[in-house]
Design an enzyme around this catalytic site. Structure first.
Site, PDB file in Angstrom:
ATOM      1  N   LYS A  50       0.965  -1.321   0.068  1.00  0.00           N
ATOM      2  CA  LYS A  50       0.048  -0.023   0.093  1.00  0.00           C
ATOM      3  C   LYS A  50       0.887   1.339   0.055  1.00  0.00           C
ATOM      4  O   LYS A  50       0.636   2.355  -0.686  1.00  0.00           O
ATOM      5  CB  LYS A  50      -0.809   0.030   1.199  1.00  0.00           C
ATOM      6  CG  LYS A  50      -2.109  -1.061   1.033  1.00  0.00           C
ATOM      7  CD  LYS A  50      -2.861  -1.276   2.231  1.00  0.00           C
ATOM      8  CE  LYS A  50      -3.784  -2.469   1.964  1.00  0.00           C
ATOM      9  NZ  LYS A  50      -4.408  -3.049   3.151  1.00  0.00           N
ATOM     10  N   GLN A  94      -5.203  -2.068   9.247  1.00  0.00           N
ATOM     11  CA  GLN A  94      -4.956  -3.311   8.556  1.00  0.00           C
ATOM     12  C   GLN A  94      -5.394  -4.596   9.577  1.00  0.00           C
ATOM     13  O   GLN A  94      -5.282  -4.580  10.746  1.00  0.00           O
ATOM     14  CB  GLN A  94      -3.379  -3.432   8.522  1.00  0.00           C
ATOM     15  CG  GLN A  94      -3.083  -4.633   7.857  1.00  0.00           C
ATOM     16  CD  GLN A  94      -3.658  -4.668   6.151  1.00  0.00           C
ATOM     17  OE1 GLN A  94      -3.263  -3.765   5.598  1.00  0.00           O
ATOM     18  NE2 GLN A  94      -4.319  -5.965   5.904  1.00  0.00           N
ATOM     19  N   ASP A 117     -11.209   2.079   3.749  1.00  0.00           N
ATOM     20  CA  ASP A 117     -11.559   0.736   3.717  1.00  0.00           C
ATOM     21  C   ASP A 117     -13.289   0.575   3.259  1.00  0.00           C
ATOM     22  O   ASP A 117     -13.666  -0.475   3.102  1.00  0.00           O
ATOM     23  CB  ASP A 117     -11.217   0.023   4.849  1.00  0.00           C
ATOM     24  CG  ASP A 117     -10.035  -0.723   4.851  1.00  0.00           C
ATOM     25  OD1 ASP A 117      -9.697  -1.139   3.619  1.00  0.00           O
ATOM     26  OD2 ASP A 117      -9.533  -1.215   5.648  1.00  0.00           O
TER      27      ASP A 117
END
Ligand SMILES: NC(=O)c1ccc[n+]([C@@H]2O[C@H](COP(=O)([O-])OP(=O)(O)OC[C@H]3O[C@@H](n4cnc5c(N)ncnc54)[C@H](OP(=O)(O)O)[C@@H]3O)[C@@H](O)[C@H]2O)c1
Length: 276
Positions: A50, A94, A117
């Site tokens: 990322k 994460q 997200d």
């Protein structure tokens, strides 16, 4: 005739190139904060991918690596600090988080406007309402891959195998919002093959290697394989590529299908969160 293979790497590169060109033209620098807790090797790999993607397109990124022993309270305090930080437009925690930390509570402590997200209850609620703003990246990538085939989603029979909050359910909602007739299957579906054989569009998001075989696929169907399973160090999907390739019209490979799209749509969501 063998299925046409959908090239996720090429489509993701196109998306990254578009983002880079857009940022170069407008001169703005969106910021993404990525939080990793503990030392899960897959998480370490995903976080470094990322950051690499951000660098490539011109997004500022910072990594906050917290020890496995961090408390839920300390983690939420960091998120609140980032919520208030003007140069940070997107915050990603994460997953998975260590046992003892309530993922739902942590995700919902992210400012929904910075929830790149798309997992915050408010953003999922918007998706249910048909408002697609910050939508989970993997299912958004799934839709883009289906669209890349030129086959219209409207009016088609779509079957999604898997009902997780991060993939299966949002994928089903995105298909429904595009006027497919959608069936969602899960571990208690009695005859999975009977459902999947009806599908013009089949999305497998299960986490069971080669669960979907050629005998379970309607001839000519678009088959999107979200699964990531590592066997003997090799990454394989939820779809038995060899047998399904002979039946499907279009098929994504693993790797090189959905995975790169997930990464590309995180960048797209960061731009959206920054208002670019
Ligand atoms: N490519 C990417 O970027 C990406 C991103 C995210 C996830 N993934 C991969 O996608 C897969 C799914 O991820 P996830 O987070 O959605 O997994 P998950 O939370 O474990 O959900 C799996 C789903 O599959 C269902 N299921 C399990 N066994 C089944 C069976 N035999 N028949 C039918 N349904 C069955 C489960 O049903 P129940 O609800 O009844 O338990 C559940 O709904 C994993 O391999 C993951 O690594 C890939």
């Amino acid at each position: 005739m063998a299925a046409a293979i959908i090239d996720g790497n090429a489509i993701a590169k196109q998306i990254r190139d578009e983002i880079k060109a857009k940022l170069d033209a407008c001169g703005s620098k969106p910021g993404l904060a990525v939080i990793q807790v503990g030392e899960n090797p897959a998480s370490t790999r995903y976080v470094s991918h990322k950051q690499k993607d951000c660098k490539e397109v011109g997004i500022y990124s910072e990594k906050h690596h917290l020890p496995e022993t961090v408390s839920e309270k300390e983690l939420i305090e960091l998120i609140q600090k980032l919520n208030a930080q003007a140069n940070i437009h997107g915050i990603l925690v994460q997953l998975p988080l260590p046992d003892g930390i309530d993922e739902h509570k942590v995700i919902n402590s992210v400012d929904p406007r910075k929830d790149v997200d798309g997992f915050h209850t408010q953003n999922l609620g918007e998706l249910v309402s048909g408002n697609e703003h910050l939508v989970p990246c993997t299912p958004t990538g799934v839709i883009r891959l289906i669209e890349s085939t030129g086959i219209e989603i409207k009016g088609k029979k779509a079957v999604v195998v898997g009902r997780s909050v991060i993939v299966g359910k949002p994928a089903a909602l995105l298909l429904l919002n595009r006027h497919a007739t959608v069936t969602v299957c899960h571990s208690r579906t009695p005859d999975l093959g009977a459902e999947t054989r009806q599908a013009d569009i089949l999305v497998a998001a299960v986490g069971k290697p080669r669960l979907i075989t050629g005998a379970m696929v309607k001839p000519g169907a678009v088959v999107i394989d979200v699964g990531i399973n590592v066997i003997d160090g090799k990454m394989i999907g939820d779809v038995d590529f060899e047998s399904v390739e002979k039946v499907a019209g279009h098929l994504t490979p693993v790797p090189g299908g959905v995975g790169p799209m997930t990464r590309a749509f995180l960048l797209r969501n960061t731009l959206k969160a920054a208002g670019v």
